[in-house]
Design a protein around this motif. Structure first.
Motif, PDB file in Angstrom:
ATOM      1  N   PHE A  67     -13.403  -9.615   0.736  1.00  0.00           N
ATOM      2  CA  PHE A  67     -12.784 -10.926   0.491  1.00  0.00           C
ATOM      3  C   PHE A  67     -12.749 -11.738   1.786  1.00  0.00           C
ATOM      4  N   CYS A  68     -12.375 -11.100   2.867  1.00  0.00           N
ATOM      5  CA  CYS A  68     -12.350 -11.801   4.153  1.00  0.00           C
ATOM      6  C   CYS A  68     -13.748 -12.277   4.558  1.00  0.00           C
ATOM      7  N   ALA A  69     -14.777 -11.501   4.207  1.00  0.00           N
ATOM      8  CA  ALA A  69     -16.152 -11.939   4.491  1.00  0.00           C
ATOM      9  C   ALA A  69     -16.464 -13.223   3.728  1.00  0.00           C
ATOM     10  N   GLY A  70     -15.943 -13.346   2.515  1.00  0.00           N
ATOM     11  CA  GLY A  70     -16.110 -14.586   1.762  1.00  0.00           C
ATOM     12  C   GLY A  70     -15.398 -15.742   2.427  1.00  0.00           C
ATOM     13  N   MET A  71     -14.216 -15.480   2.975  1.00  0.00           N
ATOM     14  CA  MET A  71     -13.501 -16.524   3.705  1.00  0.00           C
ATOM     15  C   MET A  71     -14.287 -16.951   4.942  1.00  0.00           C
ATOM     16  N   ARG A  72     -14.945 -15.995   5.592  1.00  0.00           N
ATOM     17  CA  ARG A  72     -15.785 -16.323   6.746  1.00  0.00           C
ATOM     18  C   ARG A  72     -16.962 -17.221   6.345  1.00  0.00           C
ATOM     19  N   SER A  99       0.814  -1.216   0.000  1.00  0.00           N
ATOM     20  CA  SER A  99       0.000   0.000   0.000  1.00  0.00           C
ATOM     21  C   SER A  99       0.848   1.267   0.000  1.00  0.00           C
ATOM     22  N   ALA A 100       2.144   1.119   0.278  1.00  0.00           N
ATOM     23  CA  ALA A 100       3.025   2.279   0.219  1.00  0.00           C
ATOM     24  C   ALA A 100       3.316   2.703  -1.216  1.00  0.00           C
ATOM     25  N   ARG A 101       3.107   1.796  -2.184  1.00  0.00           N
ATOM     26  CA  ARG A 101       3.399   2.129  -3.585  1.00  0.00           C
ATOM     27  C   ARG A 101       2.249   1.814  -4.529  1.00  0.00           C
ATOM     28  N   ARG A 102       1.242   1.115  -4.048  1.00  0.00           N
ATOM     29  CA  ARG A 102       0.069   0.795  -4.866  1.00  0.00           C
ATOM     30  C   ARG A 102      -1.199   1.140  -4.083  1.00  0.00           C
ATOM     31  N   THR A 103      -2.287   1.320  -4.806  1.00  0.00           N
ATOM     32  CA  THR A 103      -3.569   1.535  -4.137  1.00  0.00           C
ATOM     33  C   THR A 103      -4.189   0.179  -3.811  1.00  0.00           C
ATOM     34  N   ILE A 104      -4.325  -0.115  -2.534  1.00  0.00           N
ATOM     35  CA  ILE A 104      -4.938  -1.358  -2.085  1.00  0.00           C
ATOM     36  C   ILE A 104      -6.262  -1.008  -1.406  1.00  0.00           C
ATOM     37  N   PRO A 105      -7.395  -1.266  -2.041  1.00  0.00           N
ATOM     38  CA  PRO A 105      -8.688  -0.891  -1.464  1.00  0.00           C
ATOM     39  C   PRO A 105      -9.045  -1.776  -0.267  1.00  0.00           C
ATOM     40  N   ARG A 106      -9.057  -1.201   0.903  1.00  0.00           N
ATOM     41  CA  ARG A 106      -9.283  -1.988   2.112  1.00  0.00           C
ATOM     42  C   ARG A 106     -10.709  -2.533   2.177  1.00  0.00           C
ATOM     43  N   GLY A 107     -11.662  -1.786   1.600  1.00  0.00           N
ATOM     44  CA  GLY A 107     -13.034  -2.283   1.598  1.00  0.00           C
ATOM     45  C   GLY A 107     -13.166  -3.578   0.819  1.00  0.00           C
ATOM     46  N   ARG A 167     -23.293 -13.272  -4.772  1.00  0.00           N
ATOM     47  CA  ARG A 167     -22.664 -12.528  -3.680  1.00  0.00           C
ATOM     48  C   ARG A 167     -21.376 -13.223  -3.230  1.00  0.00           C
ATOM     49  N   TYR A 168     -21.450 -14.548  -3.118  1.00  0.00           N
ATOM     50  CA  TYR A 168     -20.269 -15.304  -2.715  1.00  0.00           C
ATOM     51  C   TYR A 168     -19.146 -15.134  -3.743  1.00  0.00           C
ATOM     52  N   CYS A 169     -19.486 -15.242  -5.036  1.00  0.00           N
ATOM     53  CA  CYS A 169     -18.470 -15.087  -6.084  1.00  0.00           C
ATOM     54  C   CYS A 169     -17.858 -13.691  -6.059  1.00  0.00           C
ATOM     55  N   TYR A 170     -18.674 -12.683  -5.758  1.00  0.00           N
ATOM     56  CA  TYR A 170     -18.103 -11.343  -5.631  1.00  0.00           C
ATOM     57  C   TYR A 170     -17.101 -11.309  -4.483  1.00  0.00           C
ATOM     58  N   ARG A 171     -17.487 -11.868  -3.353  1.00  0.00           N
ATOM     59  CA  ARG A 171     -16.626 -11.777  -2.170  1.00  0.00           C
ATOM     60  C   ARG A 171     -15.292 -12.493  -2.365  1.00  0.00           C
ATOM     61  N   VAL A 172     -15.311 -13.682  -2.920  1.00  0.00           N
ATOM     62  CA  VAL A 172     -14.073 -14.460  -2.991  1.00  0.00           C
ATOM     63  C   VAL A 172     -13.289 -14.241  -4.275  1.00  0.00           C
ATOM     64  N   ALA A 173     -13.888 -13.613  -5.281  1.00  0.00           N
ATOM     65  CA  ALA A 173     -13.178 -13.441  -6.563  1.00  0.00           C
ATOM     66  C   ALA A 173     -13.417 -12.082  -7.209  1.00  0.00           C
ATOM     67  N   GLY A 174     -14.640 -11.576  -7.147  1.00  0.00           N
ATOM     68  CA  GLY A 174     -14.882 -10.239  -7.683  1.00  0.00           C
ATOM     69  C   GLY A 174     -14.024  -9.204  -6.987  1.00  0.00           C
ATOM     70  N   THR A 175     -13.816  -9.390  -5.688  1.00  0.00           N
ATOM     71  CA  THR A 175     -12.956  -8.482  -4.933  1.00  0.00           C
ATOM     72  C   THR A 175     -11.515  -8.521  -5.438  1.00  0.00           C
TER      73      THR A 175
END
Length: 278
Positions: free
Chosen positions: A97-102, A84-92, A118-126
């Protein structure tokens, strides 16, 4: 970044994600290494959850805490902090993605196509959204939904390809309502289900590819990844829509040929849009 860690990231991508690794060769070296590191984060979280490791909840929690603004702890959050110091990493998106892991940790049953989306968005769309931020865009309003769609298309492709493998491990990602509509997941009795799933995935690929021209960097790499991954669907079709058990595998040479043809110019219906995206 320690050279040993970067080496692990490169090796992991090439060993586990062969199609993605082929596409990454089209990226500039300095960007390619950061993408490898990102993949290592996603892969580590996913493997910890899939394999039921005792430390999986804590590994996910460390990234969730970083997403919420806490100091980095653990290898994965530390990699994200450095990136994140050199690239934009969207924390949201990382939090989603972590919600998909949950969801995977809870063993939640997917009952409807809406839940699967919704699941596909969380684990891959993100993952697509994070990648689009890293590569940069000239129009976030168009690029980000397309990036999410491409990630979801690839996840739906995984699900169709891995039906038998997942069932052997006690996992089913095809929605209950879809199984009930078409009658069966069994080899030789699932053509209708596979046709439906392929159509849904192809629609998402079309949406995803349409957004690639809005990327500032890596357009050829993402276009190549899209067409190579979509070829898995064509392989499923060639093999009779799951007539026999097992996963559909596209030969490496076939992947390269398909990508080269798509990037070189229109050779078949639909290829022009891939070339434009590249």
């Amino acid at each position: 970044m320690p050279e040993a860690l970067l080496g692990e990231a490169r090796d992991t991508t090439r060993r586990v994600a062969r199609t993605f690794a082929l596409a990454c060769r089209l990226l500039p070296r300095e960007l390619r290494d950061d993408v490898y590191l990102l993949y290592l984060v996603f892969r580590t979280l996913d493997d910890a959850v899939d394999e039921g490791r005792p430390d999986a909840p804590e590994t996910v929690a460390a990234v969730e805490d970083w997403c919420a603004g806490a100091p980095a702890r653990g290898r994965e959050a530390t990699i994200l902090e450095e990136l994140s110091a050199r690239r934009t990493i969207p924390r949201g998106a990382m939090a989603d993605f972590c919600a998909g892991m949950r969801e995977d940790l809870s063993g939640r049953v997917i009952r409807t196509e809406e839940e699967l989306d919704r699941y596909c968005y969380r684990v891959a769309g993100t993952v697509g959204v994070v990648m689009a931020h890293v590569l940069g865009t000239d129009d976030d309003a168009r690029a980000m939904p397309a990036a999410a769609a491409l990630g979801k298309a690839m996840q739906r492709t995984n699900i169709l390809r891995d039906i038998d493998e997942d069932r052997a491990e006690g996992r089913v990602y095809v929605p209950v309502e879809t199984i009930e509509r078409y009658g069966s997941l069994e080899p030789g009795r699932r053509e209708g289900l596979m046709r439906d799933g392929i159509a849904r995935a192809d629609a998402l690929y079309a949406e995803g590819v349409a957004g690639i021209p809005h990327l500032r960097c890596g357009r050829r790499a993402i276009a190549a990844a899209a067409v190579m991954y979509q070829e898995i669907l064509r392989q499923i079709e060639r093999e009779g829509y799951g007539r026999r058990p097992g996963r559909a595998v596209v030969a490496p040479r076939r992947k390269v040929v398909v990508a080269a043809r798509a990037l070189a110019g229109p050779r078949r219906p639909g290829a022009a849009s891939v070339r434009a995206a590249a």
